[in-house]
Design a protein around this motif. Structure first.
Motif, PDB file in Angstrom:
ATOM      1  N   ASP A 259      11.515  -8.569   7.634  1.00 34.52           N
ATOM      2  CA  ASP A 259      13.060  -8.727   6.151  1.00 34.52           C
ATOM      3  C   ASP A 259      12.185  -8.579   5.272  1.00 34.52           C
ATOM      4  O   ASP A 259      12.087  -8.337   4.165  1.00 34.52           O
ATOM      5  CB  ASP A 259      13.212 -10.600   6.333  1.00 34.52           C
ATOM      6  CG  ASP A 259      14.529  -9.978   7.750  1.00 34.52           C
ATOM      7  OD1 ASP A 259      14.609  -9.103   8.052  1.00 34.52           O
ATOM      8  OD2 ASP A 259      14.159 -11.629   7.963  1.00 34.52           O
ATOM      9  N   ALA A 260      10.886  -8.778   4.799  1.00 34.63           N
ATOM     10  CA  ALA A 260       9.768  -8.757   3.326  1.00 34.63           C
ATOM     11  C   ALA A 260       9.402  -7.637   3.579  1.00 34.63           C
ATOM     12  O   ALA A 260       9.622  -7.757   2.081  1.00 34.63           O
ATOM     13  CB  ALA A 260       9.135 -10.223   3.674  1.00 34.63           C
ATOM     14  N   TRP A 265      10.903  -2.657   0.433  1.00 35.81           N
ATOM     15  CA  TRP A 265      11.222  -1.052   0.058  1.00 35.81           C
ATOM     16  C   TRP A 265      12.717  -0.613  -1.010  1.00 35.81           C
ATOM     17  O   TRP A 265      13.149  -0.212  -1.378  1.00 35.81           O
ATOM     18  CB  TRP A 265      11.388  -0.990   1.737  1.00 35.81           C
ATOM     19  CG  TRP A 265      10.690  -0.408   2.282  1.00 35.81           C
ATOM     20  CD1 TRP A 265       8.746  -1.022   1.964  1.00 35.81           C
ATOM     21  CD2 TRP A 265      10.220   0.419   3.783  1.00 35.81           C
ATOM     22  NE1 TRP A 265       7.929  -0.222   2.820  1.00 35.81           N
ATOM     23  CE2 TRP A 265       9.142  -0.390   3.972  1.00 35.81           C
ATOM     24  CE3 TRP A 265      10.795   0.361   4.739  1.00 35.81           C
ATOM     25  CZ2 TRP A 265       8.649   0.632   5.097  1.00 35.81           C
ATOM     26  CZ3 TRP A 265      11.340   0.907   5.986  1.00 35.81           C
ATOM     27  CH2 TRP A 265       9.216   0.826   6.351  1.00 35.81           C
ATOM     28  N   GLN A 266      13.781  -2.535  -0.337  1.00 35.06           N
ATOM     29  CA  GLN A 266      14.855  -1.789  -1.500  1.00 35.06           C
ATOM     30  C   GLN A 266      14.473  -2.320  -2.724  1.00 35.06           C
ATOM     31  O   GLN A 266      14.915  -2.045  -3.744  1.00 35.06           O
ATOM     32  CB  GLN A 266      15.462  -3.312  -0.928  1.00 35.06           C
ATOM     33  CG  GLN A 266      16.626  -2.892   0.045  1.00 35.06           C
ATOM     34  CD  GLN A 266      17.437  -4.363   1.542  1.00 35.06           C
ATOM     35  OE1 GLN A 266      17.184  -5.617   0.395  1.00 35.06           O
ATOM     36  NE2 GLN A 266      18.263  -3.900   1.930  1.00 35.06           N
ATOM     37  N   ARG A 267      13.571  -2.760  -3.314  1.00 34.39           N
ATOM     38  CA  ARG A 267      13.416  -3.049  -4.337  1.00 34.39           C
ATOM     39  C   ARG A 267      12.802  -2.206  -4.824  1.00 34.39           C
ATOM     40  O   ARG A 267      12.681  -1.650  -6.219  1.00 34.39           O
ATOM     41  CB  ARG A 267      12.036  -4.536  -4.785  1.00 34.39           C
ATOM     42  CG  ARG A 267      12.574  -5.798  -4.635  1.00 34.39           C
ATOM     43  CD  ARG A 267      11.828  -6.763  -4.843  1.00 34.39           C
ATOM     44  NE  ARG A 267      10.239  -7.054  -4.484  1.00 34.39           N
ATOM     45  CZ  ARG A 267      10.726  -7.611  -3.207  1.00 34.39           C
ATOM     46  NH1 ARG A 267      11.588  -8.518  -2.889  1.00 34.39           N
ATOM     47  NH2 ARG A 267       9.457  -7.690  -3.152  1.00 34.39           N
ATOM     48  N   LEU A 268      11.966  -1.088  -3.677  1.00 34.82           N
ATOM     49  CA  LEU A 268      12.240   0.687  -4.950  1.00 34.82           C
ATOM     50  C   LEU A 268      12.744   0.848  -5.687  1.00 34.82           C
ATOM     51  O   LEU A 268      12.936   2.035  -6.481  1.00 34.82           O
ATOM     52  CB  LEU A 268      11.252   0.889  -3.551  1.00 34.82           C
ATOM     53  CG  LEU A 268      10.100   0.617  -3.039  1.00 34.82           C
ATOM     54  CD1 LEU A 268       9.090   1.722  -1.792  1.00 34.82           C
ATOM     55  CD2 LEU A 268       8.658   0.045  -4.340  1.00 34.82           C
ATOM     56  N   LEU A 293      15.368   4.596   2.824  1.00 32.85           N
ATOM     57  CA  LEU A 293      13.900   4.699   3.576  1.00 32.85           C
ATOM     58  C   LEU A 293      13.895   3.854   4.451  1.00 32.85           C
ATOM     59  O   LEU A 293      13.038   4.651   5.258  1.00 32.85           O
ATOM     60  CB  LEU A 293      13.339   3.441   2.263  1.00 32.85           C
ATOM     61  CG  LEU A 293      12.999   4.127   1.287  1.00 32.85           C
ATOM     62  CD1 LEU A 293      12.267   2.439   0.281  1.00 32.85           C
ATOM     63  CD2 LEU A 293      12.518   5.038   0.975  1.00 32.85           C
ATOM     64  N   GLU A 294      14.075   3.037   5.434  1.00 37.35           N
ATOM     65  CA  GLU A 294      14.242   2.986   6.793  1.00 37.35           C
ATOM     66  C   GLU A 294      13.864   4.342   7.922  1.00 37.35           C
ATOM     67  O   GLU A 294      13.162   4.236   8.599  1.00 37.35           O
ATOM     68  CB  GLU A 294      15.477   1.991   7.039  1.00 37.35           C
ATOM     69  CG  GLU A 294      14.986   0.668   6.634  1.00 37.35           C
ATOM     70  CD  GLU A 294      16.213  -0.225   7.062  1.00 37.35           C
ATOM     71  OE1 GLU A 294      15.695  -1.483   8.649  1.00 37.35           O
ATOM     72  OE2 GLU A 294      17.050  -0.647   6.620  1.00 37.35           O
ATOM     73  N   ALA A 295      15.196   4.519   7.602  1.00 35.50           N
ATOM     74  CA  ALA A 295      15.537   6.280   8.248  1.00 35.50           C
ATOM     75  C   ALA A 295      13.794   7.280   8.226  1.00 35.50           C
ATOM     76  O   ALA A 295      14.376   7.775   9.805  1.00 35.50           O
ATOM     77  CB  ALA A 295      16.643   7.094   7.606  1.00 35.50           C
ATOM     78  N   ILE A 296      13.452   7.387   7.055  1.00 32.88           N
ATOM     79  CA  ILE A 296      12.656   8.274   6.859  1.00 32.88           C
ATOM     80  C   ILE A 296      10.976   7.708   7.340  1.00 32.88           C
ATOM     81  O   ILE A 296      10.021   8.290   7.622  1.00 32.88           O
ATOM     82  CB  ILE A 296      12.614   8.710   6.356  1.00 32.88           C
ATOM     83  CG1 ILE A 296      12.137   8.578   4.405  1.00 32.88           C
ATOM     84  CG2 ILE A 296      13.879   9.811   5.853  1.00 32.88           C
ATOM     85  CD1 ILE A 296      12.254   8.774   2.839  1.00 32.88           C
ATOM     86  N   ILE A 393       1.729  -2.075 -13.013  1.00 30.09           N
ATOM     87  CA  ILE A 393       3.496  -1.627 -12.034  1.00 30.09           C
ATOM     88  C   ILE A 393       2.855  -2.061 -10.683  1.00 30.09           C
ATOM     89  O   ILE A 393       1.881  -1.754 -10.055  1.00 30.09           O
ATOM     90  CB  ILE A 393       4.321   0.038 -11.305  1.00 30.09           C
ATOM     91  CG1 ILE A 393       3.953   0.842 -12.606  1.00 30.09           C
ATOM     92  CG2 ILE A 393       4.930  -0.020 -10.389  1.00 30.09           C
ATOM     93  CD1 ILE A 393       4.474   2.147 -12.375  1.00 30.09           C
ATOM     94  N   PRO A 394       4.008  -3.199  -9.890  1.00 29.00           N
ATOM     95  CA  PRO A 394       3.485  -3.850  -8.443  1.00 29.00           C
ATOM     96  C   PRO A 394       3.722  -2.492  -7.359  1.00 29.00           C
ATOM     97  O   PRO A 394       4.780  -1.824  -7.292  1.00 29.00           O
ATOM     98  CB  PRO A 394       5.050  -4.806  -8.586  1.00 29.00           C
ATOM     99  CG  PRO A 394       6.038  -4.487  -9.946  1.00 29.00           C
ATOM    100  CD  PRO A 394       5.157  -3.684 -10.870  1.00 29.00           C
ATOM    101  N   ALA A 395       2.368  -2.854  -7.302  1.00 29.16           N
ATOM    102  CA  ALA A 395       2.481  -1.519  -6.384  1.00 29.16           C
ATOM    103  C   ALA A 395       3.271  -2.077  -4.666  1.00 29.16           C
ATOM    104  O   ALA A 395       3.847  -3.485  -4.537  1.00 29.16           O
ATOM    105  CB  ALA A 395       0.484  -1.720  -6.146  1.00 29.16           C
ATOM    106  N   ALA A 396       3.197  -1.301  -3.953  1.00 26.23           N
ATOM    107  CA  ALA A 396       4.272  -1.397  -3.159  1.00 26.23           C
ATOM    108  C   ALA A 396       3.280  -0.948  -1.342  1.00 26.23           C
ATOM    109  O   ALA A 396       2.392  -0.049  -1.610  1.00 26.23           O
ATOM    110  CB  ALA A 396       5.629  -0.798  -2.560  1.00 26.23           C
ATOM    111  N   PHE A 397       3.908  -1.355  -0.209  1.00 24.87           N
ATOM    112  CA  PHE A 397       3.307  -1.193   1.020  1.00 24.87           C
ATOM    113  C   PHE A 397       4.559  -0.059   1.543  1.00 24.87           C
ATOM    114  O   PHE A 397       6.111  -0.754   0.969  1.00 24.87           O
ATOM    115  CB  PHE A 397       3.190  -2.425   1.423  1.00 24.87           C
ATOM    116  CG  PHE A 397       2.224  -3.464   1.737  1.00 24.87           C
ATOM    117  CD1 PHE A 397       1.419  -2.693   1.283  1.00 24.87           C
ATOM    118  CD2 PHE A 397       2.217  -4.773   1.809  1.00 24.87           C
ATOM    119  CE1 PHE A 397       0.011  -3.259   1.204  1.00 24.87           C
ATOM    120  CE2 PHE A 397       1.348  -5.526   1.177  1.00 24.87           C
ATOM    121  CZ  PHE A 397       0.457  -5.304   1.062  1.00 24.87           C
ATOM    122  N   ILE A 398       3.726   1.090   2.149  1.00 28.35           N
ATOM    123  CA  ILE A 398       5.262   1.855   1.912  1.00 28.35           C
ATOM    124  C   ILE A 398       4.795   2.570   2.861  1.00 28.35           C
ATOM    125  O   ILE A 398       4.013   2.547   4.238  1.00 28.35           O
ATOM    126  CB  ILE A 398       5.315   3.318   0.579  1.00 28.35           C
ATOM    127  CG1 ILE A 398       3.983   3.716   1.446  1.00 28.35           C
ATOM    128  CG2 ILE A 398       5.647   2.379  -0.486  1.00 28.35           C
ATOM    129  CD1 ILE A 398       4.204   4.784  -0.186  1.00 28.35           C
TER     130      ILE A 398
END
Length: 457
Positions: A259-260, A265-268, A293-296, A393-398
């Motif tokens: 969930d986290a 990812w949604q915040r992206l 994003l989940e799909a790819i 910019i807040p970095a993301a785990f992608i």
């Protein structure tokens, strides 16, 4: 002395760093073309000499193909291995380049200054961001930022035929606490990112046979089996109406996204409409209960990559073909096993064959599994924070929809996770004419690695 001194050093010596990159870019290290074998060796030797100036014990290691560059240096409790590749893609078609692809130039564009050359982004510019961060650190502190191993490959763009044997033969020397890979990019060209998921890949090519020869459609049509009908019926059944793959057991080893991570990812705020619109599409396909994003990034796929059969020339040849052909691939996630998936696909397809039909499979049951990094390791959050500080910019785990096999190989053959951090942008035109790397990506990439290394010591 502080990190600020290192960052200042990076800023002050950017012209010299850029000239070193230009020198490496001038070497046409095209690994797939035997005509450039000597140039690949030249690039490897150039990197060895550069590493030696930083205090690394470095050498060019021969392989049946192009050399591997290995360097060891520094000291510290945490041992990091950095991977990059010095080989590049061919430049064809040459007439679509605006200038000599191995005559690098700094250019002004509407989006800012760019370094224009083959390999600027993939991967010479990227790997030099790390080496330049080490150079600035050494100049300020008198030592390298921790215990480091540098591992640079010369066959990444030609299938890495020497890589696995080299890893197996040199596992004890190359094994570290964590691998760092700089062959990725930022999210939508603006958000710094740590790639923690890479999909695996399994492929299958086959021929569906029916009659012993092509048949006259007037004499046999309506009576004899048409293998194209059979093939398309089977392939059309790969997915149900909601986009789920129908091969039995396909989802058995697919883990749900935490969930986290889903919330991050949604915040992206991924603009899937623009993403699809850029290629003339508008409506997302695939699993209807998943975000784009989940799909790819985190869901598996079954795709038909090619299908052919019968007469395809000009005009008509009214026959029932004796065979039909297809290429099918699967992008894999989580713990999906390529052998298990392909075995299940074959059984599923063959179970649907009517009388008088058979399938001939053309390839081995093999493939590469997905790579999923454990972000529970504090190093990942430390790196994310470092990137956030540099880019403001807040970095993301992608995730990544494609595959970078080296990350999986490090896990399989060296037993270590990999952290993928890169500064490429979607419009870098890698593998295409007029490849470029933004000067900002190069400059801030160097600064980013300095911050990351400071946190990982």
């Amino acid at each position: 002395m502080t990190l600020d001194a290192v960052l200042t050093r990076i800023d002050d010596t950017l012209p010299e760093a850029l000239e070193r990159l230009m020198a490496l870019l001038r070497i046409p290290s095209i690994s797939t073309d035997p005509a450039y074998k000597a140039d690949c060796a030249k690039a490897a030797d150039w990197l060895v000499e550069d590493l030696k100036t930083l205090g690394f014990d470095a050498s060019s290691r021969p392989t049946p193909g192009h050399p591997m560059v290995v360097g060891h240096g520094g000291a510290g409790a945490k041992h990091l291995l950095f991977y990059g590749h010095y080989d590049v893609q061919p430049v064809d078609p040459l007439n679509l380049w605006d200038r000599d692809p191995f005559d690098p130039e700094l250019q002004d564009t509407p989006k800012g200054r760019v370094i224009r050359a083959r390999g600027a982004s993939d991967d010479k510019g990227q790997l030099m961001t790390f080496l330049e961060a080490c150079r600035a650190w050494k100049a300020v502190h008198g030592s390298l930022p921790g215990k480091l191993t540098i591992f640079l490959e010369g066959e990444e763009e030609s299938g890495s035929p020497s890589l696995i044997p080299f890893l197996q033969q040199n596992a004890a020397e190359l094994r570290a606490d964590l691998a760092l890979i700089c062959d990725t990019g930022m999210f939508e060209g603006r958000t710094p990112a740590v790639t923690t998921m890479l999909r695996g890949l399994a492929k299958s090519e086959f021929t569906l046979h029916a009659a012993t020869r092509d048949l006259h459609s007037g004499m046999y049509g309506g009576l004899a089996r048409n293998p194209i009908h059979v093939l398309t019926r089977i392939l059309s059944g790969l997915h149900d109406a909601s986009g789920r793959v129908q091969v039995p057991g396909f989802y058995d080893d697919v883990a749900e996204l935490p969930d986290a991570l889903r919330q991050q990812w949604q915040r992206l705020a991924f603009d899937h409409a623009r993403y699809l619109g850029d290629v003339g599409l508008s409506v997302p396909a695939g699993e209807t209960d998943r975000t784009p994003l989940e799909a790819i990034w985190s869901r598996p796929t079954a795709e038909v990559n090619g299908i052919w059969g019968g007469y395809t020339g000009a005009g008509f040849k009214t026959v029932l073909p004796a065979e039909a052909n297809a290429k099918v691939s699967f992008r894999l996630v989580s713990n999906q096993d390529p052998v298990k998936i392909l075995t299940a696909f074959r059984a599923w397809a063959e179970a649907q064959l009517p009388a008088d039909c058979r399938i001939e499979w053309h390839d081995a049951i093999e493939g590469s599994p997905a790579s999923v990094m454990s972000i529970a390791d504090p190093a990942f959050e430390a790196a994310r924070q470092a990137l956030s500080e540099e880019w403001a910019i807040p970095a993301a785990f992608i995730g990544a929809g494609g595959s970078i096999p080296i990350a999986g190989y490090f896990k399989t053959y060296l037993g270590m996770d990999a952290m993928l951090i890169g500064f490429g942008r979607d419009d870098d035109q890698i593998h295409s004419p007029n490849e470029k790397y933004d000067l900002e990506s190069f400059h801030k990439g160097i600064r980013s690695w300095a911050r990351v290394l400071a946190r990982l010591q």
